[in-house]
Design a protein around this motif. Structure first.
Motif: not given
Length: 157
Positions: A1-21
């Motif tokens: 089954m294919d998955l396709d999700y789109t999220h919006s984050y109120a920060a730049n990509p480096e901040q988002v990835v930093g949060l995920l770390r």
């Protein structure tokens, strides 16, 4: 089954990835998902969340009353355009369920990030695999949506 999700984050990509770390953020995601127990492991290569979750009665006959889920987030260095790409793998130990997704953190002109997760969900159970995929997919979608909700909360602080 294919998955396709789109999220919006109120920060730049480096901040988002930093949060995920951030181990505190990942633990918060587990608590808000209703995990009965969880562990977090953050390394240079990956952020790993392993948790036990109660399951809906509709799939309990296939997977039991709780489900152990392991999510592994891996991200590459930022690209020249500011985007950050990686993968999200979800494993359900002891169950024939695999989720593999590509992740793209895409900078938006307004300084936010569009997170795009595309991939597939596979349930390897003869004859009923497709049926179980349909029952498990909302659960996987809920896990991804919970990630977005917790990130919105943390990024608003």
């Amino acid at each position: 089954m294919d998955l396709d999700y789109t999220h919006s984050y109120a920060a730049n990509p480096e901040q988002v990835v930093g949060l995920l770390r951030n181990p505190d953020f990942i633990a918060d995601v587990a608590r808000h998902a209703g995990a009965t127990e969880h562990t977090v492991d953050i390394t240079e290569e990956a952020s790993t969340l392993t948790m036990s979750l109660p399951v809906p009665a509709s799939i309990a006959k296939f997977v039991g009353s709780s489900l152990k889920m392991k999510q592994v987030f891996r991200f590459d260095a930022p690209r020249a355009d500011g985007s950050i790409h990686g993968t999200v793998d979800v494993d359900v130990p002891g169950m024939p369920i695999d989720v593999n997704a590509n992740a793209a953190m895409l900078p938006q002109p307004d300084g936010t990030t569009q997170g795009r997760y595309t991939g597939d969900l596979k349930v390897k159970i003869p004859l009923v695999g497709k049926k179980v995929e349909g029952q498990v997919e909302p659960y996987i979608k809920q896990a991804f949506a919970g990630l977005e909700r917790r990130a919105a909360d943390w990024l608003s602080r």
